[in-house]
Design a protein around this motif. Structure first.
Motif, PDB file in Angstrom:
ATOM      1  N   MET A 130     -96.079  73.651  10.017  1.00 27.92           N
ATOM      2  CA  MET A 130     -96.525  72.522   8.799  1.00 27.92           C
ATOM      3  C   MET A 130     -96.795  71.179   9.402  1.00 27.92           C
ATOM      4  SD  MET A 130     -97.238  71.983   5.444  1.00 27.92           S
ATOM      5  CE  MET A 130     -97.235  73.505   5.390  1.00 27.92           C
ATOM      6  N   PRO A 131     -98.008  70.696   9.467  1.00 30.40           N
ATOM      7  CA  PRO A 131     -98.198  69.338  10.247  1.00 30.40           C
ATOM      8  C   PRO A 131     -97.190  68.190   9.480  1.00 30.40           C
ATOM      9  CG  PRO A 131    -100.314  70.212   9.227  1.00 30.40           C
ATOM     10  CD  PRO A 131     -99.245  71.130   8.654  1.00 30.40           C
ATOM     11  N   SER A 132     -96.961  67.179  10.347  1.00 32.27           N
ATOM     12  CA  SER A 132     -95.865  66.314  10.101  1.00 32.27           C
ATOM     13  C   SER A 132     -96.344  65.402   8.972  1.00 32.27           C
ATOM     14  CB  SER A 132     -95.595  65.433  11.139  1.00 32.27           C
ATOM     15  OG  SER A 132     -96.900  64.724  11.879  1.00 32.27           O
ATOM     16  N   SER A 133     -97.784  65.312   8.829  1.00 34.28           N
ATOM     17  CA  SER A 133     -98.174  64.513   7.785  1.00 34.28           C
ATOM     18  C   SER A 133     -98.043  65.028   6.388  1.00 34.28           C
ATOM     19  CB  SER A 133     -99.731  64.052   8.084  1.00 34.28           C
ATOM     20  OG  SER A 133    -100.267  65.568   7.906  1.00 34.28           O
ATOM     21  N   ILE A 134     -97.704  66.257   6.137  1.00 33.77           N
ATOM     22  CA  ILE A 134     -97.331  66.960   4.950  1.00 33.77           C
ATOM     23  C   ILE A 134     -96.178  67.689   4.861  1.00 33.77           C
ATOM     24  CG2 ILE A 134    -100.136  66.809   4.130  1.00 33.77           C
ATOM     25  CD1 ILE A 134     -99.997  69.448   4.675  1.00 33.77           C
ATOM     26  N   ARG A 135     -95.217  67.216   5.792  1.00 33.47           N
ATOM     27  CA  ARG A 135     -94.081  67.990   5.682  1.00 33.47           C
ATOM     28  C   ARG A 135     -93.126  68.031   4.365  1.00 33.47           C
ATOM     29  NH1 ARG A 135     -91.850  70.432  10.931  1.00 33.47           N
ATOM     30  NH2 ARG A 135     -93.720  69.304  11.926  1.00 33.47           N
ATOM     31  N   GLY A 162     -94.687  65.669   1.750  1.00 34.24           N
ATOM     32  CA  GLY A 162     -95.612  65.580   0.869  1.00 34.24           C
ATOM     33  C   GLY A 162     -96.757  64.911   1.339  1.00 34.24           C
ATOM     34  N   LEU A 163     -97.863  64.983   0.745  1.00 30.20           N
ATOM     35  CA  LEU A 163     -99.228  64.477   1.109  1.00 30.20           C
ATOM     36  C   LEU A 163     -99.501  62.960   0.540  1.00 30.20           C
ATOM     37  CD1 LEU A 163    -101.856  64.374   2.794  1.00 30.20           C
ATOM     38  CD2 LEU A 163    -103.076  65.701   0.972  1.00 30.20           C
ATOM     39  N   VAL A 164     -99.200  61.969   1.090  1.00 33.20           N
ATOM     40  CA  VAL A 164     -99.277  60.662   0.773  1.00 33.20           C
ATOM     41  C   VAL A 164    -100.920  60.268   0.385  1.00 33.20           C
ATOM     42  CG1 VAL A 164     -99.090  58.107   1.220  1.00 33.20           C
ATOM     43  CG2 VAL A 164     -97.312  59.888   1.919  1.00 33.20           C
ATOM     44  N   VAL A 165    -101.228  60.163  -0.596  1.00 32.94           N
ATOM     45  CA  VAL A 165    -102.808  59.807  -0.716  1.00 32.94           C
ATOM     46  C   VAL A 165    -102.570  58.458  -1.394  1.00 32.94           C
ATOM     47  CG1 VAL A 165    -104.351  59.888  -2.919  1.00 32.94           C
ATOM     48  CG2 VAL A 165    -103.001  62.012  -2.221  1.00 32.94           C
ATOM     49  N   VAL A 171    -110.037  72.100   0.339  1.00 28.92           N
ATOM     50  CA  VAL A 171    -110.865  71.359   1.376  1.00 28.92           C
ATOM     51  C   VAL A 171    -110.507  72.475   2.546  1.00 28.92           C
ATOM     52  CG1 VAL A 171    -110.392  69.505   3.303  1.00 28.92           C
ATOM     53  CG2 VAL A 171    -110.249  69.104   0.628  1.00 28.92           C
ATOM     54  N   THR A 172    -111.484  72.647   3.152  1.00 29.69           N
ATOM     55  CA  THR A 172    -111.880  73.495   4.456  1.00 29.69           C
ATOM     56  C   THR A 172    -111.729  72.665   5.733  1.00 29.69           C
ATOM     57  OG1 THR A 172    -112.745  75.157   3.062  1.00 29.69           O
ATOM     58  CG2 THR A 172    -112.967  75.484   5.451  1.00 29.69           C
ATOM     59  N   ALA A 173    -111.066  73.046   6.895  1.00 26.25           N
ATOM     60  CA  ALA A 173    -111.281  72.785   8.039  1.00 26.25           C
ATOM     61  C   ALA A 173    -111.175  73.704   9.148  1.00 26.25           C
ATOM     62  CB  ALA A 173    -110.127  71.690   8.379  1.00 26.25           C
ATOM     63  N   ARG A 194    -105.254  72.431  10.871  1.00 22.11           N
ATOM     64  CA  ARG A 194    -104.438  72.019   9.648  1.00 22.11           C
ATOM     65  C   ARG A 194    -104.234  70.455   9.712  1.00 22.11           C
ATOM     66  NH1 ARG A 194     -98.983  75.782  10.621  1.00 22.11           N
ATOM     67  NH2 ARG A 194     -98.413  74.911   8.691  1.00 22.11           N
ATOM     68  N   ASP A 195    -104.165  69.933  10.889  1.00 17.35           N
ATOM     69  CA  ASP A 195    -103.700  68.464  10.807  1.00 17.35           C
ATOM     70  C   ASP A 195    -105.065  67.671  10.526  1.00 17.35           C
ATOM     71  OD1 ASP A 195    -101.485  68.835  12.055  1.00 17.35           O
ATOM     72  OD2 ASP A 195    -102.091  68.292  14.182  1.00 17.35           O
ATOM     73  N   ALA A 196    -106.376  68.460  10.440  1.00 16.37           N
ATOM     74  CA  ALA A 196    -107.622  67.752   9.959  1.00 16.37           C
ATOM     75  C   ALA A 196    -107.665  67.851   8.295  1.00 16.37           C
ATOM     76  CB  ALA A 196    -108.734  68.440  10.641  1.00 16.37           C
ATOM     77  N   ALA A 197    -106.913  69.095   8.009  1.00 21.97           N
ATOM     78  CA  ALA A 197    -107.489  69.180   6.378  1.00 21.97           C
ATOM     79  C   ALA A 197    -106.705  68.279   5.546  1.00 21.97           C
ATOM     80  CB  ALA A 197    -106.905  70.636   5.983  1.00 21.97           C
ATOM     81  N   ALA A 198    -105.425  67.865   5.942  1.00 18.36           N
ATOM     82  CA  ALA A 198    -104.708  67.039   5.071  1.00 18.36           C
ATOM     83  C   ALA A 198    -105.347  65.794   4.862  1.00 18.36           C
ATOM     84  CB  ALA A 198    -103.216  66.680   5.816  1.00 18.36           C
ATOM     85  N   PRO A 199    -105.854  65.135   5.942  1.00 17.59           N
ATOM     86  CA  PRO A 199    -106.410  63.745   5.544  1.00 17.59           C
ATOM     87  C   PRO A 199    -107.619  64.047   4.802  1.00 17.59           C
ATOM     88  CG  PRO A 199    -105.849  63.895   8.084  1.00 17.59           C
ATOM     89  CD  PRO A 199    -105.696  65.011   7.133  1.00 17.59           C
ATOM     90  N   GLY A 200    -108.377  65.022   5.005  1.00 13.03           N
ATOM     91  CA  GLY A 200    -109.441  65.064   4.124  1.00 13.03           C
ATOM     92  C   GLY A 200    -109.277  65.297   2.863  1.00 13.03           C
ATOM     93  N   LEU A 201    -108.182  66.081   2.138  1.00 10.35           N
ATOM     94  CA  LEU A 201    -107.744  66.277   0.900  1.00 10.35           C
ATOM     95  C   LEU A 201    -107.377  64.879   0.623  1.00 10.35           C
ATOM     96  CD1 LEU A 201    -107.180  68.139  -1.657  1.00 10.35           C
ATOM     97  CD2 LEU A 201    -104.922  68.338  -0.493  1.00 10.35           C
TER      98      LEU A 201
END
Length: 148
Positions: free
Chosen positions: A1-6, A8-11, A79-81, A91-98
């Motif tokens: 799991m990418p560290s950016s969404i371990r 939760g995903l901060v919007v 969102v697809t990456a 995986r790291d690219a999909a999180a910021p896109g969403l």
């Protein structure tokens, strides 16, 4: 799991999508990749069920549904990456896109446009240009023209 969404995903400052509400799917990516392209599941689909999310207020949910309705399938935003050859980088690219997509959808609408009138000069300029264009086309025609 990418560290950016371990966790939760901060919007934004007031919205974090919990990790439990996010779903990742992996599949084979098209494009370059050499011998590994047919054996590696490097494409990432990051999905979030907007309709069943517990973190959204009524207003936020309505805004997201209205602004991303064309992207939703049964209330799920995906969102697809696949721009990278490695699954981890995708995986790291999909999180910021969403996150960016949701942040734009949740943002309040901008100020309403105040109706203004066209200036007299702009109206005269428009009519003058129309007459000039009409005269040009009239000159090209083989029919005799009528005088104004």
């Amino acid at each position: 799991m990418p560290s950016s969404i371990r966790s939760g995903l901060v919007v934004g400052p007031s919205l974090t999508i919990p990790r439990a509400e996010l779903t990742e799917r992996f599949s084979r990516s098209s494009g370059p990749g050499g011998q590994g392209v047919n054996t590696t599941d490097s494409r990432v689909e990051l999905s979030w069920d907007v309709g069943r999310s517990a973190v959204l207020s009524r207003v936020q949910r309505e805004r997201i549904l209205a602004r991303t309705g064309h992207r939703l399938v049964d209330g799920v935003l995906t969102v697809t990456a696949s721009e990278h050859r490695e699954q981890r980088r995708n995986r790291d690219a999909a999180a910021p896109g969403l996150a960016a997509l949701v942040a734009d959808a949740v943002a309040p609408p901008g100020p309403r446009r105040r109706a203004t009138r066209r200036t007299r000069g702009s109206q005269e300029h428009r009519l003058k240009a129309k007459k000039q264009r009409s005269a040009t086309k009239r000159m090209r025609s083989s029919r005799p023209s009528r005088d104004d």
